[in-house]
Write an enzyme that holds these catalytic residues in place. Structure first.
Site, PDB file in Angstrom:
ATOM      1  N   LYS A 102     -11.292  -1.409  -1.707  1.00 53.10           N
ATOM      2  CA  LYS A 102     -11.290  -2.190  -2.952  1.00 53.10           C
ATOM      3  C   LYS A 102     -12.653  -2.824  -3.163  1.00 53.10           C
ATOM      4  O   LYS A 102     -13.251  -3.363  -2.223  1.00 53.10           O
ATOM      5  CB  LYS A 102     -10.240  -3.290  -2.871  1.00 53.10           C
ATOM      6  CG  LYS A 102      -8.812  -2.775  -2.896  1.00 53.10           C
ATOM      7  CD  LYS A 102      -7.808  -3.897  -2.920  1.00 53.10           C
ATOM      8  CE  LYS A 102      -6.398  -3.344  -3.085  1.00 53.10           C
ATOM      9  NZ  LYS A 102      -6.052  -2.268  -2.159  1.00 53.10           N
ATOM     10  N   ASP A 136      -9.753   2.060  -4.837  1.00 49.95           N
ATOM     11  CA  ASP A 136      -8.490   1.559  -5.402  1.00 49.95           C
ATOM     12  C   ASP A 136      -8.774   0.818  -6.705  1.00 49.95           C
ATOM     13  O   ASP A 136      -9.879   0.331  -6.920  1.00 49.95           O
ATOM     14  CB  ASP A 136      -7.825   0.561  -4.431  1.00 49.95           C
ATOM     15  CG  ASP A 136      -7.172   1.237  -3.236  1.00 49.95           C
ATOM     16  OD1 ASP A 136      -7.035   2.471  -3.240  1.00 49.95           O
ATOM     17  OD2 ASP A 136      -6.792   0.513  -2.296  1.00 49.95           O
ATOM     18  N   GLN A 166      -4.082   3.392 -13.882  1.00 52.22           N
ATOM     19  CA  GLN A 166      -2.748   2.766 -13.925  1.00 52.22           C
ATOM     20  C   GLN A 166      -2.069   3.034 -15.264  1.00 52.22           C
ATOM     21  O   GLN A 166      -2.608   2.682 -16.317  1.00 52.22           O
ATOM     22  CB  GLN A 166      -2.908   1.250 -13.734  1.00 52.22           C
ATOM     23  CG  GLN A 166      -3.566   0.865 -12.407  1.00 52.22           C
ATOM     24  CD  GLN A 166      -4.226  -0.501 -12.443  1.00 52.22           C
ATOM     25  OE1 GLN A 166      -4.745  -0.918 -13.467  1.00 52.22           O
ATOM     26  NE2 GLN A 166      -4.244  -1.181 -11.314  1.00 52.22           N
ATOM     27  N   ARG A 188      -6.237   9.385  -8.903  1.00 55.84           N
ATOM     28  CA  ARG A 188      -4.901   9.020  -8.388  1.00 55.84           C
ATOM     29  C   ARG A 188      -4.215   8.247  -9.515  1.00 55.84           C
ATOM     30  O   ARG A 188      -4.739   7.245  -9.984  1.00 55.84           O
ATOM     31  CB  ARG A 188      -5.035   8.132  -7.159  1.00 55.84           C
ATOM     32  CG  ARG A 188      -3.690   7.581  -6.683  1.00 55.84           C
ATOM     33  CD  ARG A 188      -3.856   6.339  -5.808  1.00 55.84           C
ATOM     34  NE  ARG A 188      -4.411   6.611  -4.505  1.00 55.84           N
ATOM     35  CZ  ARG A 188      -5.020   5.677  -3.766  1.00 55.84           C
ATOM     36  NH1 ARG A 188      -5.162   4.450  -4.207  1.00 55.84           N
ATOM     37  NH2 ARG A 188      -5.502   5.996  -2.585  1.00 55.84           N
ATOM     38  N   HIS A 231       6.773   6.617  -5.958  1.00 56.09           N
ATOM     39  CA  HIS A 231       7.997   6.868  -5.180  1.00 56.09           C
ATOM     40  C   HIS A 231       9.162   7.112  -6.117  1.00 56.09           C
ATOM     41  O   HIS A 231      10.313   7.105  -5.697  1.00 56.09           O
ATOM     42  CB  HIS A 231       8.314   5.662  -4.298  1.00 56.09           C
ATOM     43  CG  HIS A 231       7.117   5.098  -3.623  1.00 56.09           C
ATOM     44  ND1 HIS A 231       6.361   4.085  -4.154  1.00 56.09           N
ATOM     45  CD2 HIS A 231       6.499   5.453  -2.474  1.00 56.09           C
ATOM     46  CE1 HIS A 231       5.358   3.816  -3.361  1.00 56.09           C
ATOM     47  NE2 HIS A 231       5.405   4.637  -2.333  1.00 56.09           N
TER      48      HIS A 231
HETATM   49  C1  LIG Z   1      -0.655   6.026  -2.553  1.00 56.06           C
HETATM   50  C2  LIG Z   1      -0.569   4.849  -3.500  1.00 56.06           C
HETATM   51  C3  LIG Z   1      -1.713   4.169  -3.830  1.00 56.06           C
HETATM   52  C4  LIG Z   1      -1.660   3.107  -4.721  1.00 56.06           C
HETATM   53  N1  LIG Z   1      -2.825   2.512  -5.140  1.00 56.06           N
HETATM   54  C5  LIG Z   1      -2.778   1.574  -6.106  1.00 56.06           C
HETATM   55  C6  LIG Z   1      -3.960   1.048  -6.690  1.00 56.06           C
HETATM   56  O1  LIG Z   1      -5.086   1.411  -6.332  1.00 56.06           O
HETATM   57  N2  LIG Z   1      -3.835   0.116  -7.677  1.00 56.06           N
HETATM   58  C7  LIG Z   1      -2.597  -0.308  -8.118  1.00 56.06           C
HETATM   59  O2  LIG Z   1      -2.537  -1.131  -9.043  1.00 56.06           O
HETATM   60  N3  LIG Z   1      -1.472   0.175  -7.575  1.00 56.06           N
HETATM   61  C8  LIG Z   1      -1.526   1.092  -6.594  1.00 56.06           C
HETATM   62  N4  LIG Z   1      -0.351   1.586  -6.073  1.00 56.06           N
HETATM   63  C9  LIG Z   1       0.953   0.913  -6.381  1.00 56.06           C
HETATM   64  C10 LIG Z   1       1.570   1.383  -7.664  1.00 56.06           C
HETATM   65  O3  LIG Z   1       0.824   0.920  -8.775  1.00 56.06           O
HETATM   66  C11 LIG Z   1       3.004   0.848  -7.794  1.00 56.06           C
HETATM   67  O4  LIG Z   1       2.987  -0.547  -7.824  1.00 56.06           O
HETATM   68  C12 LIG Z   1       3.950   1.292  -6.687  1.00 56.06           C
HETATM   69  O5  LIG Z   1       3.699   2.590  -6.276  1.00 56.06           O
HETATM   70  C13 LIG Z   1       5.421   1.197  -7.162  1.00 56.06           C
HETATM   71  O6  LIG Z   1       5.621   2.032  -8.261  1.00 56.06           O
HETATM   72  P1  LIG Z   1       6.377   3.450  -8.208  1.00 56.06           P
HETATM   73  O7  LIG Z   1       5.545   4.433  -8.920  1.00 56.06           O
HETATM   74  O8  LIG Z   1       6.717   3.809  -6.823  1.00 56.06           O
HETATM   75  O9  LIG Z   1       7.654   3.255  -9.126  1.00 56.06           O
HETATM   76  P2  LIG Z   1       8.759   2.139  -9.266  1.00 56.06           P
HETATM   77  O10 LIG Z   1       9.406   2.399 -10.568  1.00 56.06           O
HETATM   78  O11 LIG Z   1       8.217   0.787  -8.974  1.00 56.06           O
HETATM   79  O12 LIG Z   1       9.744   2.515  -8.099  1.00 56.06           O
HETATM   80  C14 LIG Z   1      10.484   3.704  -8.091  1.00 56.06           C
HETATM   81  C15 LIG Z   1      11.345   3.758  -6.837  1.00 56.06           C
HETATM   82  O13 LIG Z   1      10.492   3.832  -5.694  1.00 56.06           O
HETATM   83  C16 LIG Z   1      10.994   3.046  -4.635  1.00 56.06           C
HETATM   84  N5  LIG Z   1      10.046   1.955  -4.346  1.00 56.06           N
HETATM   85  C17 LIG Z   1       8.968   1.606  -5.090  1.00 56.06           C
HETATM   86  N6  LIG Z   1       8.293   0.599  -4.511  1.00 56.06           N
HETATM   87  C18 LIG Z   1       8.955   0.298  -3.392  1.00 56.06           C
HETATM   88  C19 LIG Z   1       8.758  -0.641  -2.352  1.00 56.06           C
HETATM   89  N7  LIG Z   1       7.750  -1.486  -2.370  1.00 56.06           N
HETATM   90  N8  LIG Z   1       9.660  -0.663  -1.344  1.00 56.06           N
HETATM   91  C20 LIG Z   1      10.686   0.191  -1.301  1.00 56.06           C
HETATM   92  N9  LIG Z   1      10.933   1.116  -2.245  1.00 56.06           N
HETATM   93  C21 LIG Z   1      10.079   1.165  -3.274  1.00 56.06           C
HETATM   94  C22 LIG Z   1      12.325   2.524  -5.086  1.00 56.06           C
HETATM   95  O14 LIG Z   1      13.304   3.464  -4.699  1.00 56.06           O
HETATM   96  C23 LIG Z   1      12.180   2.507  -6.599  1.00 56.06           C
HETATM   97  O15 LIG Z   1      13.387   2.559  -7.252  1.00 56.06           O
HETATM   98  C24 LIG Z   1      -0.398   2.678  -5.217  1.00 56.06           C
HETATM   99  C25 LIG Z   1       0.757   3.383  -4.890  1.00 56.06           C
HETATM  100  C26 LIG Z   1       0.697   4.461  -4.056  1.00 56.06           C
HETATM  101  C27 LIG Z   1       1.957   5.216  -3.759  1.00 56.06           C
END
Ligand SMILES: Cc1cc2nc3c(=O)[nH]c(=O)nc-3n(C[C@H](O)[C@H](O)[C@H](O)COP(=O)(O)OP(=O)(O)OC[C@H]3O[C@@H](n4cnc5c(N)ncnc54)[C@H](O)[C@@H]3O)c2cc1C
Length: 313
Positions: A102, A136, A166, A188, A231
């Site tokens: 970061k 990031d 994002q 990403r 996820h």
């Molecule tokens: C490899 C990677 C790098 C990332 N880098 C950044 C970045 O540089 N900047 C940034 O702003 N964000 C980053 N993020 C975070 C991202 O922005 C989201 O906040 C995060 O991934 C949750 O969103 P989602 O797409 O999984 O969907 P969501 O709609 O939040 O979640 C979908 C499903 O995923 C599962 N899930 C999601 N989060 C969790 C958790 N914490 N614990 C357990 N289960 C969970 C649950 O089953 C949920 O129902 C990153 C995420 C990943 C995977």
């Protein structure tokens, strides 16, 4: 993803110094401590061990030395030196050469030029060793400056770097995605982990998801080895279906997920023949990252409470 009010709540807690100190004392104390679900450990050795375990399951890795928002140049220098020794340790260990960092960790809030110098030092050590370095994305206050720094370095010939966009931000689809894609950059795509104001970002999950799905499709067909970092099974289905329908091979993009989150889904995708990269965070400054993960899913709070009860029992 929780609604905006809950996100605000967890972000406020993340800034609380007393809680930070308390959590830091107890969260990593034992192998069973609650923070270990999402954080690989506090040391480089623990991170490398976690990376080996992930690689043994057939997945790719990226290591993130936790830290952000440093408030003086000494801290930024210390973070830079820590990244340089992380690079050496990764080379010595033989694990995959891929890191995430970061810019506020390198001093962006203190002095932009120093942060860029620090990043150049890291790239100077990392690139000859064949590393890929992902920058990031932080809150929307940093989007412009992060993209500008990325573009400057890219045009100066640093091409083993990648950026994060994002889907929550209005600007991403119209401006940032076309701009970064035109450079040829590896993107990403994430939904966005920060609490953002109404004038900058979609507030409804439905809108964030719809934008994510649209941009996933663009990146799969027009991107440069896109990373679909989510996820969310529905977003993953969109990516798989779109790739199938448009004849994009499974090795032309990758899925990315966070350490400790939806390991079932990680394994399922790998079995189905997709590339899966696990983002492995580690280090002593894990509290803000950890709070963002709690803010994404209420069930995680119960998981922590149970962990604390077991640990203190
Ligand atoms: C490899 C990677 C790098 C990332 N880098 C950044 C970045 O540089 N900047 C940034 O702003 N964000 C980053 N993020 C975070 C991202 O922005 C989201 O906040 C995060 O991934 C949750 O969103 P989602 O797409 O999984 O969907 P969501 O709609 O939040 O979640 C979908 C499903 O995923 C599962 N899930 C999601 N989060 C969790 C958790 N914490 N614990 C357990 N289960 C969970 C649950 O089953 C949920 O129902 C990153 C995420 C990943 C995977």
């Amino acid at each position: 993803m929780l609604d905006a009010a809950a996100k605000t709540f967890f972000h406020l807690i993340a800034q609380n110094r007393t809680l930070n100190k308390l959590a830091s004392r107890y969260g990593m104390r034992k192998p069973t401590s609650f923070a270990r679900r999402f954080i690989a450990g506090e040391t480089v050795a623990e991170a490398i061990e976690a990376a080996r375990a992930v690689q043994a399951r057939g997945m790719l890795i990226t290591l993130d030395l936790l830290g952000e928002s440093v408030t003086n140049l000494d801290e930024a220098d210390a973070a830079t030196r820590a990244y340089l020794s992380l690079i050496d340790a990764i080379v010595a260990s033989g694990i995959e050469r891929n890191i995430s960092l970061k810019l506020t960790q390198l001093g962006l809030d203190v002095d932009k030029a120093s942060a860029v110098d620090n990043l150049r030092k890291i790239l100077g050590r990392a690139e000859p060793e064949g590393f890929f370095v992902r920058i990031d994305m932080e809150s929307s206050a940093y989007t412009d400056v992060t993209l500008d720094i990325f573009e400057t370095l890219w045009t100066h010939g640093y091409h083993q770097i990648g950026i994060v966009l994002q889907s929550a931000l209005y600007r991403t689809e119209e401006r940032d995605l076309p701009r970064m894609n035109a450079l040829g950059a590896r993107i990403r795509l994430v939904k966005g982990a920060y609490k953002e104001p109404r004038n900058a970002a979609h507030q409804k999950k439905l809108d964030v998801d719809a934008a994510y799905a649209r941009m996933t499709k663009k990146l799969i067909t027009d991107g440069h080895y896109a990373a679909i970092a989510t996820h969310d099974p529905r977003m993953i289905d969109v990516a798989r279906q779109w790739a199938r329908d448009h004849g994009v091979a499974a090795d032309r993009f990758e899925f990315q997920m966070l350490y400790g989150v939806r390991r079932d889904l990680q394994a399922m995708l790998m079995k189905a023949g997709y590339r899966v990269r696990v983002y492995i965070p580690f280090g002593r400054q894990w509290f803000p990252y950890f709070m963002r993960r709690l803010g994404e899913r209420p069930a995680n709070v119960m998981f922590v409470v149970r962990g604390i009860l077991v640990d203190s029992g």
